[in-house]
Design an enzyme around this catalytic site. Structure first.
Site, PDB file in Angstrom:
ATOM      1  N   LYS A  67       0.761  -1.134  -0.100  1.00  0.00           N
ATOM      2  CA  LYS A  67      -0.019   0.000   0.092  1.00  0.00           C
ATOM      3  C   LYS A  67       0.744   1.130  -0.047  1.00  0.00           C
ATOM      4  O   LYS A  67       0.336   2.234  -0.637  1.00  0.00           O
ATOM      5  CB  LYS A  67      -0.996  -0.109   1.099  1.00  0.00           C
ATOM      6  CG  LYS A  67      -1.877  -0.995   1.338  1.00  0.00           C
ATOM      7  CD  LYS A  67      -2.966  -0.850   2.600  1.00  0.00           C
ATOM      8  CE  LYS A  67      -3.898  -2.029   2.708  1.00  0.00           C
ATOM      9  NZ  LYS A  67      -4.488  -1.599   4.108  1.00  0.00           N
ATOM     10  N   ASP A 101      -9.775   2.447   3.780  1.00  0.00           N
ATOM     11  CA  ASP A 101      -9.857   1.866   5.284  1.00  0.00           C
ATOM     12  C   ASP A 101     -10.469   2.643   6.286  1.00  0.00           C
ATOM     13  O   ASP A 101     -11.150   1.989   7.250  1.00  0.00           O
ATOM     14  CB  ASP A 101      -8.252   1.411   5.537  1.00  0.00           C
ATOM     15  CG  ASP A 101      -7.760   0.398   4.863  1.00  0.00           C
ATOM     16  OD1 ASP A 101      -8.605  -0.571   4.266  1.00  0.00           O
ATOM     17  OD2 ASP A 101      -6.538   0.110   4.731  1.00  0.00           O
TER      18      ASP A 101
END
Ligand code: ATR
Length: 274
Positions: A67, A101
């Site tokens: 990420k 997220d």
């Protein structure tokens, strides 16, 4: 409708539940799209992303440990930049990166009628997932205590988060006292994940009725932490909620449509039972 490919890149990736979840959503909406998992090494992230764009993919999810690297090779939105990680890439109009997220965690709480505004939240962990959750909840008006095994990471995260809200960082030396100070406890560490399913940082004697306990670990439905929380009479939210809501936000970014949340959740819970 044109068939479009989507996927998730990570390493390892074989246990990802995202393909089951997104394929169920696409099927349910009759969209004829396909979502697949791809194992990609860290040094190949840029090639994988530009290759997917060339091949006509609609979008990608990005997971551990890619990420942060992905952030460097996409046009990232301001929130993803703040967090320092990208988990969603949309190929419409370029190669645009997002991080869903934090919003996933927020929606998981909201689904359980919990607003974080003016609430005290103890966030365990200071890794990638914790960063996303911390920025989102601080934006939304929570007062955060971030506790991490490696205290300097928590102190640094709290310092970063103070640009948007209220946060302090500390170690995990006295979690019992910290838990007493808060309304919501969120575990964003990997403690309790398969195969270490008997591990927990917080036990029943440290929790109470009225506390909300949210564990983002989702590779088993009821973690030891959530079992302990139930024993103490606390309300519990499991990690499937987090997975589904971050996925739903990716789905919305890619397709412009609301995701069929229940269908996605059923698919994940069914896969976990198998
Ligand atoms: P992710 O991107 O999934 O959040 P990560 O960045 O590797 O993964 O972060 C893992 C988190 O779990 C970290 O906060 C880590 O603490 P450290 O910063 O001290 O490494 C935490 N963690 C992992 N194992 C732990 C353990 N046994 N006890 C306490 N915290 C642990």
């Amino acid at each position: 409708m044109k068939e479009v490919l989507y996927g998730i890149i990570g390493d390892p990736i074989e246990h990802s539940l995202s393909p089951v979840m997104h394929n169920a959503a696409f099927r349910h909406l009759g969209m004829g799209c396909i979502y697949h998992a791809f194992r990609v090494a860290l040094e190949d992230v840029a090639d994988a992303i530009s290759g997917a764009k060339t091949l006509g993919f609609g979008g990608l999810n990005v997971t551990v440990p890619l990420k942060e690297r992905a952030l460097e090779v996409v046009n990232a939105d301001p929130l993803a930049k703040e967090i320092g990680a990208v988990n969603t890439i949309n190929f419409k109009d370029g190669i645009n990166g997002y991080n869903t997220d934090g919003i996933g965690a927020k929606h998981a709480l909201e689904k359980h009628d919990i607003s974080v505004k003016d609430k005290r939240v103890l966030l365990l962990g200071a890794g990638g997932a914790a960063r996303a959750i911390a920025f989102q909840l601080a934006h939304d008006g929570a007062g955060l205590i971030i506790a991490n095994r490696t205290a300097p990471r928590a102190v640094k995260l709290a310092q970063d988060v103070r640009s948007v809200g209220d946060a302090i960082g500390t170690d995990m030396g006295d979690l019992a006292t910290l838990v007493k100070k808060v309304d919501i406890l969120i575990n964003s560490t990997s403690v309790g994940m398969h195969p270490d399913v008997d591990k927990t940082l917080v036990t029943a004697d440290m929790m109470r009725n009225g506390l909300v306990v949210f564990d983002i670990v989702y590779n088993l439905i009821e973690t030891r932490l959530l079992k302990e929380a139930r024993k103490a009479g606390a309300s519990t939210i499991d990690g499937v909620n987090m997975l589904v809501h971050q996925g739903a936000e990716s789905f919305r970014i890619w397709t412009g449509r609301d995701a069929p949340i229940e269908v996605m959740e059923d698919a994940v819970r069914c896969a976990l039972k198998r």
